[in-house]
Design a protein around this motif. Sequence first.
Motif, PDB file in Angstrom:
ATOM      1  N   SER A   1       0.844  -1.196   0.000  1.00 54.81           N
ATOM      2  CA  SER A   1       0.000   0.000   0.000  1.00 54.81           C
ATOM      3  C   SER A   1       0.877   1.243   0.000  1.00 54.81           C
ATOM      4  CB  SER A   1      -0.937  -0.029   1.207  1.00 54.81           C
ATOM      5  OG  SER A   1      -1.848   1.035   1.155  1.00 54.81           O
ATOM      6  N   GLN A   2       0.331   2.384   0.487  1.00 58.74           N
ATOM      7  CA  GLN A   2       0.995   3.678   0.285  1.00 58.74           C
ATOM      8  C   GLN A   2       2.005   4.059   1.360  1.00 58.74           C
ATOM      9  OE1 GLN A   2       0.694   5.593  -2.476  1.00 58.74           O
ATOM     10  NE2 GLN A   2      -0.443   3.843  -3.254  1.00 58.74           N
ATOM     11  N   THR A   3       1.927   3.515   2.549  1.00 64.03           N
ATOM     12  CA  THR A   3       2.885   3.833   3.605  1.00 64.03           C
ATOM     13  C   THR A   3       3.444   2.550   4.201  1.00 64.03           C
ATOM     14  OG1 THR A   3       1.113   3.955   5.218  1.00 64.03           O
ATOM     15  CG2 THR A   3       1.805   6.035   4.201  1.00 64.03           C
ATOM     16  N   SER A   4       4.612   2.647   4.821  1.00 66.95           N
ATOM     17  CA  SER A   4       5.290   1.457   5.346  1.00 66.95           C
ATOM     18  C   SER A   4       4.712   1.034   6.688  1.00 66.95           C
ATOM     19  CB  SER A   4       6.788   1.733   5.494  1.00 66.95           C
ATOM     20  OG  SER A   4       7.354   2.062   4.253  1.00 66.95           O
ATOM     21  N   ASP A   5       4.852  -0.243   6.985  1.00 64.20           N
ATOM     22  CA  ASP A   5       4.426  -0.781   8.276  1.00 64.20           C
ATOM     23  C   ASP A   5       5.373  -1.915   8.662  1.00 64.20           C
ATOM     24  OD1 ASP A   5       3.010  -1.019  10.575  1.00 64.20           O
ATOM     25  OD2 ASP A   5       1.057  -1.311   9.610  1.00 64.20           O
ATOM     26  N   TRP A   6       5.329  -2.309   9.952  1.00 61.37           N
ATOM     27  CA  TRP A   6       6.245  -3.320  10.472  1.00 61.37           C
ATOM     28  C   TRP A   6       5.534  -4.672  10.621  1.00 61.37           C
ATOM     29  CZ3 TRP A   6      11.372  -2.247  11.137  1.00 61.37           C
ATOM     30  CH2 TRP A   6      11.728  -0.897  11.139  1.00 61.37           C
ATOM     31  N   PHE A   7       6.228  -5.735  10.190  1.00 57.86           N
ATOM     32  CA  PHE A   7       5.683  -7.082  10.284  1.00 57.86           C
ATOM     33  C   PHE A   7       6.771  -8.038  10.767  1.00 57.86           C
ATOM     34  CE2 PHE A   7       2.953  -5.012   7.219  1.00 57.86           C
ATOM     35  CZ  PHE A   7       1.688  -5.457   7.563  1.00 57.86           C
ATOM     36  N   GLN A   8       6.321  -9.182  11.279  1.00 58.01           N
ATOM     37  CA  GLN A   8       7.241 -10.247  11.673  1.00 58.01           C
ATOM     38  C   GLN A   8       6.541 -11.594  11.532  1.00 58.01           C
ATOM     39  OE1 GLN A   8       6.334  -9.713  16.452  1.00 58.01           O
ATOM     40  NE2 GLN A   8       8.429  -9.924  15.785  1.00 58.01           N
ATOM     41  N   CYS A   9       7.353 -12.652  11.384  1.00 58.18           N
ATOM     42  CA  CYS A   9       6.835 -14.017  11.349  1.00 58.18           C
ATOM     43  C   CYS A   9       6.803 -14.585  12.761  1.00 58.18           C
ATOM     44  CB  CYS A   9       7.708 -14.905  10.468  1.00 58.18           C
ATOM     45  SG  CYS A   9       7.397 -14.727   8.712  1.00 58.18           S
ATOM     46  N   GLN A  10       5.794 -15.389  13.013  1.00 59.77           N
ATOM     47  CA  GLN A  10       5.675 -16.076  14.292  1.00 59.77           C
ATOM     48  C   GLN A  10       5.484 -17.566  14.039  1.00 59.77           C
ATOM     49  OE1 GLN A  10       2.922 -14.682  17.582  1.00 59.77           O
ATOM     50  NE2 GLN A  10       1.815 -16.532  16.958  1.00 59.77           N
ATOM     51  N   ALA A  11       6.242 -18.383  14.758  1.00 59.08           N
ATOM     52  CA  ALA A  11       6.110 -19.843  14.680  1.00 59.08           C
ATOM     53  C   ALA A  11       5.772 -20.360  16.072  1.00 59.08           C
ATOM     54  CB  ALA A  11       7.393 -20.486  14.172  1.00 59.08           C
ATOM     55  N   ALA A  12       4.724 -21.181  16.169  1.00 59.48           N
ATOM     56  CA  ALA A  12       4.273 -21.658  17.479  1.00 59.48           C
ATOM     57  C   ALA A  12       3.892 -23.132  17.404  1.00 59.48           C
ATOM     58  CB  ALA A  12       3.083 -20.829  17.958  1.00 59.48           C
ATOM     59  N   ASN A  13       4.279 -23.881  18.439  1.00 54.35           N
ATOM     60  CA  ASN A  13       3.785 -25.247  18.626  1.00 54.35           C
ATOM     61  C   ASN A  13       3.337 -25.393  20.069  1.00 54.35           C
ATOM     62  OD1 ASN A  13       6.188 -25.483  20.047  1.00 54.35           O
ATOM     63  ND2 ASN A  13       7.045 -27.108  18.789  1.00 54.35           N
ATOM     64  N   SER A  14       3.134 -26.618  20.526  1.00 57.16           N
ATOM     65  CA  SER A  14       2.611 -26.826  21.878  1.00 57.16           C
ATOM     66  C   SER A  14       3.631 -26.526  22.966  1.00 57.16           C
ATOM     67  CB  SER A  14       2.124 -28.272  22.020  1.00 57.16           C
ATOM     68  OG  SER A  14       3.194 -29.189  21.801  1.00 57.16           O
ATOM     69  N   VAL A  15       4.885 -26.270  22.571  1.00 53.15           N
ATOM     70  CA  VAL A  15       5.953 -26.052  23.551  1.00 53.15           C
ATOM     71  C   VAL A  15       6.278 -24.579  23.722  1.00 53.15           C
ATOM     72  CG1 VAL A  15       8.302 -26.692  24.217  1.00 53.15           C
ATOM     73  CG2 VAL A  15       6.899 -28.290  22.907  1.00 53.15           C
ATOM     74  N   ASN A  16       6.419 -23.853  22.619  1.00 54.91           N
ATOM     75  CA  ASN A  16       6.841 -22.453  22.729  1.00 54.91           C
ATOM     76  C   ASN A  16       6.425 -21.661  21.489  1.00 54.91           C
ATOM     77  OD1 ASN A  16       8.728 -23.614  20.937  1.00 54.91           O
ATOM     78  ND2 ASN A  16      10.241 -22.050  21.433  1.00 54.91           N
TER      79      ASN A  16
END
Length: 265
Positions: free
Chosen positions: A187-202
């Motif tokens: 889109s027209q302006t920047s934003d911050w993103f990240q990946c998240q990985a989750a299982n039953s432990v952490n």
Amino acid sequence: MGLPGLLCLAVLAASSFSKAQEEEITPVVSIAYKVLEVFPKGRRVLITCHAPQAPPPITYSLCGTKNIEVAKKVVKTHEPASFNLNITLKSSPDLLTYFCRAATTSGAHVDSARLQMYWELWSKPVSELRANFTLQDRGSGPRVEISCQASLGSPPITYSLVGKDGQVHLQQRPRHGQPANFSFLPSQTSDWFQCQAANSVNVQHSALTLVPPGHDQKMEDWQGPLESPILALLAYRSTHRLSEEELGVFRIGNGEVRRCKAAVM
């Protein structure tokens, strides 16, 4: 030194050499596994046994707790033996211990290391999360493409694309060993993103990444620190000539992209 002494030394030397030679050719058995299917309280796995140094034919036995034989195969080549197994969650981790045994026609046999399937399949934390952010144009306009994958972790692993505010925008649960792939229009302006990985432990997160780079931020600066998971944005390249209007949105020059924001679809 007399003759009997010399003969004694010669016999000892020959004996030592034979033992050393025997130790060098002692076959080693490896054990490995691959998750084929994930169920709520079970896993279908492929366990592979291999003793490449042993002379064929080789009898491979897959053994469980208390040395109980679970399955057996005779292999007449140097190829490994594979066993398809349905493993269910037990009350005790000790009940999910497996090892391979390889036996030759001479009667000699050797065992592999123990494979603790409970800790491998149900209690292994997510780690080594890699996230690659890329701006691509495949003919229908630019899109932000993100690939997330954790090298280690018990299945199932759920991957999410998370904003700086903690909001989950996209989510996937791919087959074990496969990455999660997200894609959306910028889109027209920047934003911050990240990946998240989750299982039953952490739960593990990648570093926050600006999607796409800001007005005065160069492509070379859009990369996480060396100790963080690999994060990279490739320069936007198009196979067609951009119009003046398009140049107002994407300006490629000196590694910059102007007036762009990631809008999650």
